[in-house]
Design a protein around this motif. Sequence first.
Motif, mmCIF file in Angstrom:
data_model
loop_
_atom_site.group_PDB
_atom_site.id
_atom_site.type_symbol
_atom_site.label_atom_id
_atom_site.label_comp_id
_atom_site.label_asym_id
_atom_site.label_seq_id
_atom_site.Cartn_x
_atom_site.Cartn_y
_atom_site.Cartn_z
ATOM 1 N N SER A 198 5.046 8.732 4.241
ATOM 2 C CA SER A 198 7.038 9.002 4.566
ATOM 3 C C SER A 198 6.963 7.330 4.891
ATOM 4 O O SER A 198 7.884 6.559 5.287
ATOM 5 N N ARG A 199 6.447 6.367 5.484
ATOM 6 C CA ARG A 199 6.151 5.213 5.105
ATOM 7 C C ARG A 199 5.033 4.484 4.469
ATOM 8 O O ARG A 199 4.210 5.204 4.346
ATOM 9 N N VAL A 207 0.942 -0.985 -0.360
ATOM 10 C CA VAL A 207 0.151 0.073 -0.492
ATOM 11 C C VAL A 207 0.776 1.367 -0.481
ATOM 12 O O VAL A 207 1.497 2.021 1.655
ATOM 13 N N ALA A 208 0.411 2.218 -0.983
ATOM 14 C CA ALA A 208 1.961 3.013 -0.771
ATOM 15 C C ALA A 208 0.261 4.535 -1.342
ATOM 16 O O ALA A 208 -0.527 4.623 -2.613
#
Length: 102
Positions: free
Chosen positions: A84-85, A78-79
């Motif tokens: 930031s993560r 999952v993006a």
Amino acid sequence: MTRTPAFLSSEFCQSCHQFAPDGFALNGKLLENTYAEWKASRFAREGVQCQNCHMPDRRHLWRGIHDPAMVRSGLTIVARDGASRYRVSRRARSPVPRGFPQ
């Protein structure tokens, strides 16, 4: 071709896919611990053998972490834009062994 019941059991895979407790390790984790991970999984409890995924139609296709299709079948990435993560997680239907992050 003779069909041997031993080839249908995950125990057959153990001799190549499981190091002894004092075997090669990195940071205290065995480099080959696949059989023990399978044995502790719900797949073992449900009677799903290694061969069900890694040897479809009784062919050793070497379907593992180096096979992009096999990895895609077991991971969800999952993006989100600006994050930031990123989270990598296992899909419930497919085991990804070797201590891969959950």
